[in-house]
Design an enzyme around this catalytic site. Structure first.
Site, PDB file in Angstrom:
ATOM      1  N   LYS A  45       0.779  -1.251   0.030  1.00 48.02           N
ATOM      2  CA  LYS A  45      -0.198   0.105  -0.027  1.00 48.02           C
ATOM      3  C   LYS A  45       0.781   1.217  -0.011  1.00 48.02           C
ATOM      4  O   LYS A  45       0.461   2.473  -0.403  1.00 48.02           O
ATOM      5  CB  LYS A  45      -1.109  -0.030   1.308  1.00 48.02           C
ATOM      6  CG  LYS A  45      -1.684  -1.254   1.533  1.00 48.02           C
ATOM      7  CD  LYS A  45      -2.490  -0.872   2.975  1.00 48.02           C
ATOM      8  CE  LYS A  45      -3.145  -2.163   3.317  1.00 48.02           C
ATOM      9  NZ  LYS A  45      -3.331  -2.333   4.633  1.00 48.02           N
ATOM     10  N   GLU A 101       7.138   2.561  -6.447  1.00 49.28           N
ATOM     11  CA  GLU A 101       7.489   2.109  -5.524  1.00 49.28           C
ATOM     12  C   GLU A 101       7.697   3.240  -4.387  1.00 49.28           C
ATOM     13  O   GLU A 101       8.509   4.373  -4.694  1.00 49.28           O
ATOM     14  CB  GLU A 101       8.753   1.128  -4.948  1.00 49.28           C
ATOM     15  CG  GLU A 101       8.407  -0.260  -4.781  1.00 49.28           C
ATOM     16  CD  GLU A 101       7.725  -0.751  -3.424  1.00 49.28           C
ATOM     17  OE1 GLU A 101       6.932   0.171  -2.862  1.00 49.28           O
ATOM     18  OE2 GLU A 101       7.747  -1.795  -3.197  1.00 49.28           O
ATOM     19  N   ASP A 105      14.702  -0.434   0.288  1.00 41.94           N
ATOM     20  CA  ASP A 105      15.367  -0.788   1.770  1.00 41.94           C
ATOM     21  C   ASP A 105      16.620  -1.761   1.357  1.00 41.94           C
ATOM     22  O   ASP A 105      17.598  -1.336   0.575  1.00 41.94           O
ATOM     23  CB  ASP A 105      14.441  -1.205   2.605  1.00 41.94           C
ATOM     24  CG  ASP A 105      14.826  -0.858   3.917  1.00 41.94           C
ATOM     25  OD1 ASP A 105      16.241  -0.922   4.373  1.00 41.94           O
ATOM     26  OD2 ASP A 105      14.130  -1.094   4.936  1.00 41.94           O
ATOM     27  N   ARG A 167      -0.210   6.848   7.464  1.00 41.71           N
ATOM     28  CA  ARG A 167       0.067   6.692   6.042  1.00 41.71           C
ATOM     29  C   ARG A 167      -0.551   8.106   5.262  1.00 41.71           C
ATOM     30  O   ARG A 167      -0.133   8.434   4.341  1.00 41.71           O
ATOM     31  CB  ARG A 167      -0.785   5.857   5.316  1.00 41.71           C
ATOM     32  CG  ARG A 167      -0.065   4.448   5.678  1.00 41.71           C
ATOM     33  CD  ARG A 167      -0.927   3.242   4.591  1.00 41.71           C
ATOM     34  NE  ARG A 167      -0.435   1.870   4.915  1.00 41.71           N
ATOM     35  CZ  ARG A 167       0.644   1.059   4.540  1.00 41.71           C
ATOM     36  NH1 ARG A 167       1.470   1.484   3.771  1.00 41.71           N
ATOM     37  NH2 ARG A 167       0.515  -0.296   5.139  1.00 41.71           N
TER      38      ARG A 167
END
Ligand code: PRP
Length: 182
Positions: A45, A101, A105, A167
């Site tokens: 998400k 994206e 990481d 978010r």
């Protein structure tokens, strides 16, 4: 100016900084992929807000599609596993794909996704990230376009979460240690 959330220790990237950089990167992608008709794949998400802002800065004709994945394992390609929780609706065979994206990481997620999309016959896979925590990379992969390189801090907002919270913050903030070290 949006007030900082009390769980954040500081704002790392403001709404204005994000808007300006996202638009500049989109201009570059538009120029580089001129004449193509790509599928823009958002990885749910975390990418949703970046995705929505980024694609609205592109002038090229686009189709939209989404995937949701989770990674398990050590983060090394040999022992880690990527689980597809929601697959694409469309077929990418013969298509140019832009993967959008929020953050890279270890690089495990994007390395697996790129491999998968190429195995499915994508003509090209272009990776666009909002954030790159470069110092945490364990996989041999780099985004084709990245908006911001960031330090190894716990960041939330603009789509990114901690336990599904934060978010919808319009900026990228650094979470207070006391919030996740409880
Ligand atoms: C985040 C992010 C990438 C992945 C990056 O997703 O959106 O998909 O982690 O990490 P990596 O480079 O080490 O693989 P997350 O699992 O937090 O899910 P979310 O997007 O639903 O928040």
């Amino acid at each position: 100016m949006h007030q900082i959330h009390p769980d954040c220790q500081k704002i790392l990237l403001t709404e204005d900084e994000i808007r300006a950089r996202v638009s500049a990167v989109a201009k570059q992608v538009d120029a580089d992929l001129a004449g193509k008709r790509p599928v823009a794949v958002g990885i749910l998400k975390g990418s949703i807000i970046f995705y929505a802002d980024f694609i609205r800065c592109l002038n090229m004709p686009l189709e939209l599609d989404f995937m949701a994945v989770s990674s398990y394992g050590s983060g090394s390609t040999s022992s880690g596993k990527l689980k597809i929780r929601k697959d694409l609706d469309g077929d990418v065979n013969g298509r140019d794909v832009i993967v959008i994206e929020d953050i890279i990481d270890s690089g495990f997620t994007l390395a697996c996704l790129k491999k998968l999309l190429l195995e499915r016959g994508a003509s090209s896979v272009t990776i666009v990230t909002l954030l790159d925590k470069h110092e945490r990379r364990t996989e041999d992969i780099a985004p084709d376009y990245n908006c911001f390189e960031i330090p190894d801090e716990f960041v939330v907002g603009y789509g990114l979460d901690y336990n599904e919270k934060y978010r919808s913050l319009p900026y990228i903030g650094i979470l207070k240690r006391s919030v996740y070290e409880k």
